[in-house]
Design a protein around this motif. Sequence first.
Motif, PDB file in Angstrom:
ATOM      1  N   UNK A 144      -9.052   1.183  -7.647  1.00 46.58           N
ATOM      2  CA  UNK A 144     -10.165   2.006  -7.136  1.00 46.58           C
ATOM      3  C   UNK A 144     -10.443   1.700  -5.670  1.00 46.58           C
ATOM      4  N   UNK A 145     -10.269   0.439  -5.285  1.00 43.05           N
ATOM      5  CA  UNK A 145     -10.477   0.057  -3.886  1.00 43.05           C
ATOM      6  C   UNK A 145      -9.459   0.740  -2.981  1.00 43.05           C
ATOM      7  N   UNK A 146      -8.208   0.783  -3.425  1.00 42.94           N
ATOM      8  CA  UNK A 146      -7.170   1.449  -2.627  1.00 42.94           C
ATOM      9  C   UNK A 146      -7.461   2.945  -2.534  1.00 42.94           C
ATOM     10  N   UNK A 147      -7.923   3.545  -3.623  1.00 43.69           N
ATOM     11  CA  UNK A 147      -8.248   4.968  -3.576  1.00 43.69           C
ATOM     12  C   UNK A 147      -9.379   5.240  -2.581  1.00 43.69           C
ATOM     13  N   UNK A 148     -10.416   4.408  -2.590  1.00 37.66           N
ATOM     14  CA  UNK A 148     -11.521   4.599  -1.627  1.00 37.66           C
ATOM     15  C   UNK A 148     -11.011   4.500  -0.201  1.00 37.66           C
ATOM     16  N   UNK A 152     -10.790   7.581   2.678  1.00 34.63           N
ATOM     17  CA  UNK A 152     -11.544   7.474   3.937  1.00 34.63           C
ATOM     18  C   UNK A 152     -10.684   7.682   5.172  1.00 34.63           C
ATOM     19  N   UNK A 153      -9.371   7.715   5.012  1.00 26.40           N
ATOM     20  CA  UNK A 153      -8.471   7.863   6.153  1.00 26.40           C
ATOM     21  C   UNK A 153      -8.550   9.283   6.703  1.00 26.40           C
ATOM     22  N   UNK A 154      -8.649   9.387   8.002  1.00 26.48           N
ATOM     23  CA  UNK A 154      -8.725  10.718   8.623  1.00 26.48           C
ATOM     24  C   UNK A 154      -7.347  11.372   8.713  1.00 26.48           C
ATOM     25  N   UNK A 155      -6.320  10.534   8.868  1.00 26.21           N
ATOM     26  CA  UNK A 155      -4.958  11.052   8.953  1.00 26.21           C
ATOM     27  C   UNK A 155      -4.124  10.416   7.838  1.00 26.21           C
ATOM     28  N   UNK A 156      -3.606  11.260   6.970  1.00 22.05           N
ATOM     29  CA  UNK A 156      -2.869  10.756   5.815  1.00 22.05           C
ATOM     30  C   UNK A 156      -1.402  11.138   5.905  1.00 22.05           C
ATOM     31  N   UNK A 157      -0.533  10.169   5.582  1.00 20.60           N
ATOM     32  CA  UNK A 157       0.900  10.413   5.576  1.00 20.60           C
ATOM     33  C   UNK A 157       1.372  10.790   4.186  1.00 20.60           C
ATOM     34  N   UNK A 158       2.693  10.817   4.012  1.00 19.21           N
ATOM     35  CA  UNK A 158       3.267  11.218   2.730  1.00 19.21           C
ATOM     36  C   UNK A 158       2.861  10.271   1.610  1.00 19.21           C
TER      37      UNK A 158
END
Length: 335
Positions: A144-148, A152-158
């Motif tokens: 769950x911590x990794x999902x949060x 929250x990341x503004x730019x997400x990669x693959x």
Amino acid sequence: MQEYDRNILEKYNIDVNSTRKVRGAVLCDTSRGVFLLKEVSAPSGRIPALCGLYEHLMEHGFESVDYIEPNEDGEYVTACEDGKKYMLRRWFRGRECDLRKPAELLEASGNLAKLHMIMRVKLSHGAKAERLEKEYERHDRELRKVRRFVRSMTSKGEFEIEFLKHFDAMYQWAQIAGELLVRSGYERLYQGSAASNCLIHGEYNYHNILMKCEEPYGASPGILATTNFDKFKQDIQVEDLYYFFRKVMEKHGWKERLGDNMLNAYSAICPLSDDETEYLKVRLAYPEKFWKIANSYYHSNKAWISVKNVEKLNTAIRQTKEKERFMKNIFAFHL
């Protein structure tokens, strides 16, 4: 031979003919057979218990293990001038268990069963394993911590996109594993294992299983040797089987015939009780590979995610369907 190798080996009552570097260690060909010089990884307080385990195994006929050789002062740990500490272990001329050869996997499964029959002994300084419900709760929190974090990341990669896309489905497996654990005979199995002083290897994988070995003292070739008991602890013994079994099944795409044969090879020597079979189902239900990848990602440099990490994530997700089919047919499991 490097100078520090020579200085350490001079403290043992052996004549060294040659040495060569291997993964994280020095392999020594000596007048008394093959030995492995390696930096100490086990906590110093556990070494007497580790030596006690090796003695117990050999006294009960399980001689093909990498026991620790004492130095000329009778000590099992030898300090170098730079402060690093080393142990010299008896070793074997052989190769690692080949995951591509089913016959060797079945032999390794039977070997584990024989090992477990002997590894029922009370040792001082023996570590106890974390209870499974605590482990699952910790892993769930980490997921769950990794999902949060990813959300929250503004730019997400693959990697991040795929992780979020499949998180709910993978997390459902974690929840089901927890529910199965509550309804299982885990507590009875845990208490029974503690009462019987059951120990596990702690890292029973193909790296620590050597095939077609020659004994250092000239015995006929063809034996199987078991090495690196440093992570041994008190626990439910079928935990070792789960760890080895899962690793193999992931490599073989959860092939039912191979999995069934491995379980049969183990239980032919050390029969699996209903509680132990249920425990295997509970352990296999948890998305261990998905959690490992997520946890590794969280603690890595996220500015650059390798293609290999994305491939590992996709493989873990893809194999979930294969695992579901396997567990349905072998363990009568339904998602």
